[in-house]
Structure formats: structure tokens, C-alpha cells
Design a protein around this motif. Structure first.
Motif, PDB file in Angstrom:
ATOM      1  N   PRO A 108       0.673  -1.329   0.007  1.00 30.52           N
ATOM      2  CA  PRO A 108      -0.076   0.108  -0.154  1.00 30.52           C
ATOM      3  C   PRO A 108       0.775   1.445  -0.036  1.00 30.52           C
ATOM      4  CG  PRO A 108       0.117  -0.894   2.206  1.00 30.52           C
ATOM      5  CD  PRO A 108       0.976  -1.791   1.402  1.00 30.52           C
ATOM      6  N   ILE A 109       0.170   2.334  -0.160  1.00 36.61           N
ATOM      7  CA  ILE A 109       0.656   3.592   0.351  1.00 36.61           C
ATOM      8  C   ILE A 109       0.079   4.093   1.395  1.00 36.61           C
ATOM      9  CG2 ILE A 109       0.589   6.091  -0.251  1.00 36.61           C
ATOM     10  CD1 ILE A 109       0.418   5.611  -3.055  1.00 36.61           C
ATOM     11  N   ALA A 110       1.281   4.095   2.516  1.00 34.97           N
ATOM     12  CA  ALA A 110       0.947   4.327   3.934  1.00 34.97           C
ATOM     13  C   ALA A 110       0.753   6.220   4.115  1.00 34.97           C
ATOM     14  CB  ALA A 110       1.713   3.945   4.698  1.00 34.97           C
ATOM     15  N   LEU A 120      -3.832   3.264   5.453  1.00 31.11           N
ATOM     16  CA  LEU A 120      -3.185   2.154   4.289  1.00 31.11           C
ATOM     17  C   LEU A 120      -4.138   2.308   3.246  1.00 31.11           C
ATOM     18  CD1 LEU A 120      -1.989  -0.661   6.725  1.00 31.11           C
ATOM     19  CD2 LEU A 120      -0.486   1.123   6.022  1.00 31.11           C
ATOM     20  N   SER A 121      -3.552   2.674   2.172  1.00 32.56           N
ATOM     21  CA  SER A 121      -4.142   2.934   0.922  1.00 32.56           C
ATOM     22  C   SER A 121      -3.908   1.658   0.178  1.00 32.56           C
ATOM     23  CB  SER A 121      -3.842   4.012   0.026  1.00 32.56           C
ATOM     24  OG  SER A 121      -4.592   4.362  -1.163  1.00 32.56           O
ATOM     25  N   ILE A 122      -4.645   0.608   0.329  1.00 33.78           N
ATOM     26  CA  ILE A 122      -4.263  -0.616  -0.173  1.00 33.78           C
ATOM     27  C   ILE A 122      -4.503  -1.120  -1.486  1.00 33.78           C
ATOM     28  CG2 ILE A 122      -4.654  -1.450   2.426  1.00 33.78           C
ATOM     29  CD1 ILE A 122      -7.175  -2.911   1.305  1.00 33.78           C
ATOM     30  N   ALA A 123      -3.278  -2.231  -1.812  1.00 34.07           N
ATOM     31  CA  ALA A 123      -3.640  -3.121  -2.886  1.00 34.07           C
ATOM     32  C   ALA A 123      -4.501  -4.091  -2.716  1.00 34.07           C
ATOM     33  CB  ALA A 123      -2.250  -3.556  -3.423  1.00 34.07           C
ATOM     34  N   PHE A 176       6.141  15.646  -4.219  1.00 38.31           N
ATOM     35  CA  PHE A 176       5.934  14.022  -4.537  1.00 38.31           C
ATOM     36  C   PHE A 176       5.891  13.290  -3.391  1.00 38.31           C
ATOM     37  CE2 PHE A 176       7.095   9.764  -5.906  1.00 38.31           C
ATOM     38  CZ  PHE A 176       6.176   9.492  -6.969  1.00 38.31           C
ATOM     39  N   PHE A 177       4.493  12.639  -3.269  1.00 37.47           N
ATOM     40  CA  PHE A 177       4.527  11.611  -2.009  1.00 37.47           C
ATOM     41  C   PHE A 177       4.125  12.633  -0.527  1.00 37.47           C
ATOM     42  CE2 PHE A 177       4.301   7.070  -2.308  1.00 37.47           C
ATOM     43  CZ  PHE A 177       3.990   6.883  -3.608  1.00 37.47           C
ATOM     44  N   ASN A 178       3.640  13.770  -0.799  1.00 37.41           N
ATOM     45  CA  ASN A 178       3.283  14.662   0.314  1.00 37.41           C
ATOM     46  C   ASN A 178       1.748  14.874  -0.006  1.00 37.41           C
ATOM     47  OD1 ASN A 178       6.297  14.964   0.610  1.00 37.41           O
ATOM     48  ND2 ASN A 178       5.695  16.397   2.049  1.00 37.41           N
ATOM     49  N   ASN A 262      13.837  -3.489  -2.687  1.00 38.37           N
ATOM     50  CA  ASN A 262      14.807  -3.860  -1.707  1.00 38.37           C
ATOM     51  C   ASN A 262      14.942  -2.312  -0.847  1.00 38.37           C
ATOM     52  OD1 ASN A 262      15.122  -5.575  -3.841  1.00 38.37           O
ATOM     53  ND2 ASN A 262      17.110  -6.206  -2.819  1.00 38.37           N
ATOM     54  N   LYS A 263      14.617  -0.988  -1.822  1.00 40.45           N
ATOM     55  CA  LYS A 263      14.845   0.151  -0.941  1.00 40.45           C
ATOM     56  C   LYS A 263      13.804   0.353   0.069  1.00 40.45           C
ATOM     57  CE  LYS A 263      13.318   3.182  -4.850  1.00 40.45           C
ATOM     58  NZ  LYS A 263      13.267   4.565  -5.499  1.00 40.45           N
ATOM     59  N   TYR A 264      12.765  -0.670  -0.135  1.00 45.53           N
ATOM     60  CA  TYR A 264      11.638  -0.377   0.750  1.00 45.53           C
ATOM     61  C   TYR A 264      11.664  -1.221   2.181  1.00 45.53           C
ATOM     62  CZ  TYR A 264       9.895   2.243  -3.045  1.00 45.53           C
ATOM     63  OH  TYR A 264       9.947   3.058  -4.275  1.00 45.53           O
TER      64      TYR A 264
HETATM   65  N1  THG Z   1      -2.664   5.071  -4.797  1.00 46.12           N
HETATM   66  C1  THG Z   1      -3.088   4.787  -3.755  1.00 46.12           C
HETATM   67  N2  THG Z   1      -3.305   3.793  -3.202  1.00 46.12           N
HETATM   68  C2  THG Z   1      -2.789   2.720  -4.038  1.00 46.12           C
HETATM   69  C3  THG Z   1      -2.262   2.797  -5.279  1.00 46.12           C
HETATM   70  C4  THG Z   1      -1.955   4.193  -5.763  1.00 46.12           C
HETATM   71  N3  THG Z   1      -2.851   1.543  -3.534  1.00 46.12           N
HETATM   72  C5  THG Z   1      -2.464   0.326  -4.385  1.00 46.12           C
HETATM   73  C6  THG Z   1      -1.392   0.399  -5.415  1.00 46.12           C
HETATM   74  N4  THG Z   1      -1.643   1.633  -5.992  1.00 46.12           N
HETATM   75  C7  THG Z   1      -0.144   0.395  -4.446  1.00 46.12           C
HETATM   76  N5  THG Z   1       0.969   0.321  -5.180  1.00 46.12           N
HETATM   77  C8  THG Z   1       1.738   1.452  -5.634  1.00 46.12           C
HETATM   78  C9  THG Z   1       2.960   0.967  -6.213  1.00 46.12           C
HETATM   79  C10 THG Z   1       3.704   1.918  -6.661  1.00 46.12           C
HETATM   80  C11 THG Z   1       3.574   3.443  -6.460  1.00 46.12           C
HETATM   81  C12 THG Z   1       2.535   3.583  -5.689  1.00 46.12           C
HETATM   82  C13 THG Z   1       1.329   2.623  -5.343  1.00 46.12           C
HETATM   83  C14 THG Z   1       4.381   4.336  -6.562  1.00 46.12           C
HETATM   84  N6  THG Z   1       5.726   4.234  -6.530  1.00 46.12           N
HETATM   85  C15 THG Z   1       6.842   5.167  -7.138  1.00 46.12           C
HETATM   86  C16 THG Z   1       7.803   4.681  -7.720  1.00 46.12           C
HETATM   87  O1  THG Z   1       7.792   3.155  -8.005  1.00 46.12           O
HETATM   88  O2  THG Z   1       8.705   5.214  -8.382  1.00 46.12           O
HETATM   89  C17 THG Z   1       7.308   5.986  -5.800  1.00 46.12           C
HETATM   90  C18 THG Z   1       7.369   5.220  -4.595  1.00 46.12           C
HETATM   91  C19 THG Z   1       8.354   6.048  -3.595  1.00 46.12           C
HETATM   92  O3  THG Z   1       9.512   5.760  -3.789  1.00 46.12           O
HETATM   93  O4  THG Z   1       8.028   6.546  -2.500  1.00 46.12           O
HETATM   94  O5  THG Z   1       3.942   5.565  -6.971  1.00 46.12           O
HETATM   95  O6  THG Z   1      -1.421   4.271  -6.748  1.00 46.12           O
HETATM   96  N7  THG Z   1      -3.652   6.009  -3.188  1.00 46.12           N
END
Ligand code: THG
Length: 384
Positions: A108-110, A120-123, A176-178, A262-264
């Protein structure tokens, strides 16, 4: 003809379903027990439009698992091997959720609202049940629920312009991501710079269904000159960009270290995570890699072969009209990665040799040249 999807309460609709259907959605998939559009005009036409203009996506199926209470942050950290000790309110974090063996449960995106309030914005898997189970088993002081929140993504190069017309100039300041909590006609909505494409854009976490409908309509009326269109996560774009799909490219049988995540995974951090010890001691058995195949292929089986030996499987693939090749993601055993013997796959045109690539694809290194929409010849030596 493709069989139709029979929609019922189990395949939940969203506040935008009537609009999505009025605008001509061609297909749905089911994600988190909810409808997710997969094509409007067609995957390829939608792709070019996404890369050039702006689209509004009903991604309500990215459900929020809300965790509140004094132990909220503790529970989130138990579920992920990513170190969250320096997380601040206002930030989003892409992170793996893993079980005690280090196997993926979700990615997910937390979203951190505060120490005691996370989403948690889940897959596509039932994270709420896992969170409740851990909370009950470990007697944590938290509430776990799935609030009525329906994310709407605004994606594409003109997304910032369209969002500014609706939420004001401060949209431009969101990094980005804020995220920020912004006012929409008297309702506060969380707006993040994120989304499942690499074309740039935002996600609005709509928390009022009626207001969501009004917002949808306004995005289309204010975006007419930007050629705004309905869209959805696009198979071609997300493979070109190396965005992984849980349930397709990875599942309960993979660790994040086998998927290039890996970076996560904070292997050296001192964190209280259920999976971190298993991940520290694990040896990846396979890797998710990219495959490049000449021409437009339709694969007839998903195996990846080294001579007669099956050494992997394709997990997703799409024709890339920009690069003029078929791109695949594949889970390949270590032996396939270490060999000099060429790998092959099977398409309706016969046995095809493929080029192995790291993910995300580096098109420059692969010597692939970008084509623009409606042009059959390359326009420059540099990928866009
Ligand atoms: N938005 C929201 N919820 C989600 C998703 C979303 N939940 C399910 C699914 N998508 C989750 N999976 C991802 C996978 C990749 C990314 C976001 C959600 C993403 N990755 C970037 C990258 O890979 O470059 C950056 C990640 C980082 O490093 O911080 O954006 O889309 N709300």
C-alpha cells in the motif's frame, strides 16, 4: 465475446460508477471487492491520451484501512519492514506489508495523519483482517476500520493545471508523496501528489460521496480545454514505468527482496517489525525482471524457457506502441538470471527470443527509441 461481469453488492460500486458508465467504460476488473475500470476508448488510445493530456480515474477500490489509537504507529511498523521512525504527518510512504516469514501481503501507500492516526491505501488483499488479527493477538490499543473514502486520481502532464483550477495555486507546492488537506466547497479533502502512473498527478481522497460527484463534474467542466477524459490505471504505461501490480507481478509467494522492492526494506534499521528477521535471513529464490520481445506479441503460454527448461513465468505484458516492442514482467529463477543462454517465450507467432532487463526498464540502455503518437517512425534518438 468476453463474458460480462455480473455486478452485485459484493462487487461494490463507487460514488463515480454512474458517471464512469455514462462516459463509456469498456471493461472492469474487481479489486478489493470493488469495481475498477480497465479501459475507456481502448488501452492503447487511453495510453497516448494519458501521456499527453489529463485523465480522471475512479480508483475508489484503493480502499483505506484506518488505524487510530495510541498504538497505531506501532501496529503499522509491525506490519512493514520499512523503517517509519522518521515519518512525519503530511507524508505518504510506499511500503511492503509482509507476514512473519517475510512474504508479501500487500504493497500500500501509507498516509500519516499523526502518530495515532494512519491510513493504508491498499492494493488488492484484505489488509483490514490482518491488521485486526495482529491488534487482537498482541492486545494493541487501536481501532481498525475501513472508512468511506474513495480516491480519485488526476493523472497526466496537465494534471497540475487542472487541479490548480479547482483547489487553487497551493496545489503546486505539494511535493511528490506529500499531501495537504484542502478545502473543496466547505469539505476538507486530502490531496496528495501521487498516483499509479509516471505521468505526474494527484490523488484526491474523496470523503463525501455527494461532494465527490460534484467534484467529478467540475473536473470535467473546468478541464474541457485541457482535453480531460475519464481514464484508469493503464497497462501499457504502468509496465513501461515499472509499477508493480500486487496479485499479478507479485503475491503471497514472494518476498519484497524478490520483487526489486529492496529500497523499501530497512534491513539494517532497529525496528519492531514482524518480518524483518525473516527478511534479513532470507535468500531470494527468484527475481522479478523485465523482458523485451521484438514486435507485437500475444503470448500463448506464460513460461520463460532456457532451452527446454522452464525457468520463469510472465506475470504481465503489453505492447508498447512508443518503443515498438512487447514488454513483459516475469518472475525468473536465479539460474535464468545468471545464464548466457538466451531465454525464449511462446507467442502465437512461434518461439521468440527475449532480452532480459532490470526493472524499471532503461530504454536508453536497451537501445530502444521512442515513437510519438500517430507516428510510425522514431522522432529522435532519445526516449521521452
Ligand atoms: N494510490 C493509492 N493507493 C494505492 C495505489 C496508488 N494502493 C494500491 C497500489 N496503488 C499500491 N501500489 C503502488 C505502487 C507504486 C507506487 C504507488 C503505489 C508508486 N511508486 C513510485 C515509484 O515506484 O517510483 C514511488 C514510490 C516511492 O519511492 O515513494 O508511486 O497508486 N492511493
Amino acid at each position: 465475446m468476453m463474458p460480462a461481469l455480473a455486478v452485485s453488492r459484493r462487487t461494490r460500486s463507487t460514488p463515480f460508477t454512474s458517471r464512469v458508465e455514462a462516459m463509456g467504460v469498456k471493461a472492469y476488473t474487481v479489486y478489493n471487492h470493488m469495481l475498477l475500470p480497465t479501459a475507456f476508448k481502448g488501452v492503447e488510445e487511453d495510453y497516448w491520451h494519458l501521456c499527453e493530456h489529463v485523465q480522471v480515474w475512479d480508483v475508489s477500490c484503493e480502499r483505506q484501512v484506518e488505524i487510530t489509537g495510541p498504538d497505531a504507529e506501532k501496529l503499522i511498523q509491525l506490519m512493514t519492514p520499512r523503517d517509519l521512525s522518521s515519518a512525519r504527518a503530511g507524508q505518504c510512504f510506499y511500503l511492503p506489508i509482509c507476514d512473519e516469514k517475510g512474504m508479501l501481503i500487500n504493497d500500500p501507500i501509507a498516509i500519516k495523519h499523526s502518530d495515532s492516526h494512519w491510513w493504508l491505501s491498499i492494493a488488492d488483499s484484505d489488509v483490514k483482517l490482518l491488521a485486526k488479527g495482529i491488534a487482537i493477538g498482541m492486545q494493541l490499543d487501536v481501532e481498525v476500520c475501513e472508512p468511506e473514502v474513495w480516491p480519485l486520481a488526476v493523472q497526466g502532464p496537465k494534471a497540475e493545471e487542472l487541479m490548480t483550477r479547482i483547489f487553487g495555486e497551493h496545489v503546486r507546492d505539494i511535493r511528490f508523496f506529500n499531501y495537504r488537506n484542502l478545502d473543496y466547497r466547505g469539505t476538507k479533502m486530502l490531496v496528495a501528489r501521487s498516483g499509479w502512473s509516471k505521468q505526474g498527478g494527484f490523488e484526491i481522497y474523496v470523503n463525501d460521496s455527494e461532494m465527490g460527484g460534484i467534484l467529478w463534474d467540475e473536473l470535467f467542466s473546468k478541464g474541457e480545454d485541457l482535453q480531460v477524459a475519464p481514464g484508469c490505471p493503464n497497462l501499457i504505461e504502468r509496465i513501461e514505468s515499472g509499477l508493480l501490480s500486487f496479485g499479478n507481478d507479485m503475491d503471497y509467494g514472494d518476498t519484497p527482496l524478490e520483487c526489486g522492492l529492496n529500497k523499501y526494506v530497512s534491513l539494517t534499521a532497529d525496528i519492531n517489525s514482524l518480518s524483518i528477521d525473516a527478511l534479513r535471513n532470507s535468500t531470494p529464490r527468484h527475481q522479478l525482471v523485465g523482458l523485451v520481445c521484438q514486435g507485437q506479441q500475444s503470448f500463448t503460454a506464460m513460461g520463460v524457457y532456457m532451452q527446454e527448461l522452464c525457468v520463469g513465468e510472465i506475470t504481465s505484458y503489453a505492447w508498447s506502441p512508443r518503443y515498438g516492442v512487447t514488454l513483459a514482467m516475469a518472475r525468473c529463477s536465479n539460474v535464468a538470471l545468471e545464464t548466457d543462454v538466451s531465454l525464449t517465450v511462446n507467442s502465437d507467432a512461434g518461439v521468440q527470443t527475449v532480452v532480459l532487463s532490470r526493472l524499471p526498464f532503461n530504454f536508453n540502455d536497451l537501445g530502444l527509441i521512442a515513437h510519438e503518437a500517430n507516428q510510425s517512425k522514431p522522432v529522435s534518438g532519445k526516449p521521452v
